[in-house]
Design an enzyme around this catalytic site. Structure first.
Site, PDB file in Angstrom:
ATOM      1  N   GLU A  93       0.831  -1.206   0.000  1.00  0.00           N
ATOM      2  CA  GLU A  93       0.000   0.000   0.000  1.00  0.00           C
ATOM      3  C   GLU A  93       0.870   1.262   0.000  1.00  0.00           C
ATOM      4  OE1 GLU A  93      -3.642  -0.329   2.380  1.00  0.00           O
ATOM      5  OE2 GLU A  93      -3.178  -2.452   2.670  1.00  0.00           O
ATOM      6  N   MET A  94       1.184   1.808   1.151  1.00  0.00           N
ATOM      7  CA  MET A  94       1.957   3.051   1.151  1.00  0.00           C
ATOM      8  C   MET A  94       3.456   2.801   1.362  1.00  0.00           C
ATOM      9  SD  MET A  94      -0.896   5.342   3.165  1.00  0.00           S
ATOM     10  CE  MET A  94      -0.065   6.922   3.169  1.00  0.00           C
TER      11      MET A  94
END
Lengths: 343, 105
Positions: free
Chosen positions: A139-140
């Site tokens: 994700e991040m």
């Protein structure tokens, strides 16, 4: 810039907080229990993270700040976009390196009322959840040590953290607490359904009223989508197909290895559901009509189907009524301000 | 409320023989009728579903691992706890349903 049904302006964050406090009302727990569809009072807030304007304001800056990601290009709002029902409008999310992720971005509307978090329930609190996507490689993709160093090097953040959490510093814990504080302000507002339920007979049309009867009756939707937030915070395998380019996703089973959890996912809220297409944890349906058809069939994959699922034998009119009801759960438009990020 | 539920639970504690008893725990409004239950090794607990939808009682505790499967309103399923220890019981469908059973010698 987000230009859609949400208007962009800058206004005092205190106003937002006050609006939130009043929008959720002050109904006591007993009244809510007697009428499960009446808007709930304030959601529980942890004793060690009480809400203050400074904490909400800090959390909002962090939420919209792409510097929280490893690439410094993805913010929480990249996926939880207020202009797209606090989701992303995609079948499944796009993560680090523009890679397609296996699950849809859930809306964070009314997330404060949840008792368990993520599609598979792997987070027990909003504070637990808040940094999960930041740290997730897919994700991040952010190393929290690097993030803490990065934020400490930004004077504006130093002041904001000290103002919000005096003496606690910039840590993974205070980052999570601030994000959670902001997310608790993202709540649904007075929908046509709410106005009708409160006594305004003209707030919705007859199709919507019939749809609600079906929702709580023949169609059995309320078995899982219960209460004012239309979720039981439970986990159900609703018999979704897996598309060719999708890997099998066992869902809740990864957290609790019990047979019924294989392929089960958390029941999402239906508040603002008309704004959060595509639908289902794998984004398989584009419209609410398709969703209703799925439940009318009693699901498609029967291997480990939730025992509450069965064919409904709905007529075309009944399906249309259900969709009309679902659309009546759309909140009144709210102003979402984009913060100026510290430098 | 707790003591009323506890009393109700104990009312159903039926001595099967000199050393074992059977307890009844209801599942109603997505809650177990008690949040903590103290029993002795060899006792049995019958989990009865009082809600108009399915529940699925299980535990993954070291002291006792079991999965009673899903069953509808009016039905109950029983499990005997033979070993001392702390058993955390949940509903697989409704994660907020939690019960701790303390099994003593």
């Amino acid at each position: 810039m987000y230009i859609n049904r949400y208007l962009i302006c800058r206004s005092a964050l205190t106003t937002l907080l006050l609006c939130w406090l009043f929008s959720v009302g002050t109904v006591d727990a007993a009244a809510s229990k007697a009428d499960p569809y009446r808007p709930a009072g304030m959601a529980p807030i942890p004793a060690d993270n009480t809400a203050t304007p400074a904490r909400v304001e800090l959390g909002k800056m962090l939420f919209f700040d792409p510097r929280l990601s490893g690439s410094q290009w993805i913010s929480c709002a990249s996926c939880h976009n207020p202009a797209l029902g606090w989701s992303d409008g995609l079948p499944t999310a796009i993560g680090a390196g523009m890679k397609k992720l296996p699950r849809a971005t859930p809306t964070i509307l009314n997330v404060a009322y949840n008792t368990i978090f993520m599609w598979d329930g792997r987070a027990a609190s909003l504070e637990d959840q808040a940094t999960g996507p930041i740290k997730a490689k897919a994700e991040m993709d952010q190393d929290m040590t690097i993030l803490v160093e990065r934020l400490n090097a930004i004077p504006g953040y130093g002041k904001a953290f000290e103002h919000a959490y005096p003496g606690e510093g910039i840590t993974e814990k205070t980052i999570a607490k601030a994000l959670a504080s902001y997310e608790r302000t993202i709540v649904s507002t007075n929908s046509p359904f709410d106005r009708w339920h409160a006594g305004n007979k003209k707030a919705v049309d007859d199709s919507t009223k019939r749809g609600f009867e079906l929702f709580t009756g023949k169609a059995k939707c309320s078995v899982c989508h219960e209460g004012f937030n239309f979720t039981d915070n439970g986990f159900h395998n609703i018999g979704l197909k897996t598309l060719k380019d999708m890997a099998e996703d066992v869902g809740r089973f990864n957290q609790r290895k019990v047979k019924i959890n294989h392929g089960a996912f958390k029941t999402p809220t239906l508040r603002d559901v008309a704004l959060t297409a595509p639908y289902m944890h794998n984004g398989i349906y584009q419209t609410l009509e398709e969703v209703v058809d799925h439940y009318d069939r009693g699901g498609d994959v029967k291997d480990n189907l939730d025992p509450n699922m069965e064919p409904l034998n709905l007529t075309l009119q009944e399906k249309q009524d259900l969709v009309a009801f679902l659309k009546s759960l759309t909140s009144q438009p709210v102003l979402v301000t984009i913060p100026q990020l510290p430098r | 409320m707790f003591f009323r539920n506890l009393f109700g639970c104990l009312l159903f504690a039926i001595a099967a023989n000199a050393s074992a008893a059977e307890f009844k725990v209801d599942q109603k409004d997505k809650q177990f009728s008690v949040s903590h239950l103290k029993i002795k090794a060899g006792d049995t607990v019958n989990f009865v579903n009082g809600d108009p939808f399915f529940h699925n009682v299980f535990s993954l505790s070291d002291a006792k691992t079991f999965d009673l499967g899903s069953y509808p309103q009016g039905q109950g399923r029983a499990i005997t706890f033979n070993n001392p220890g702390v058993v955390e019981v949940e509903c697989a469908i409704h994660s907020q349903m939690k019960l701790v059973i303390e099994v003593t010698k």
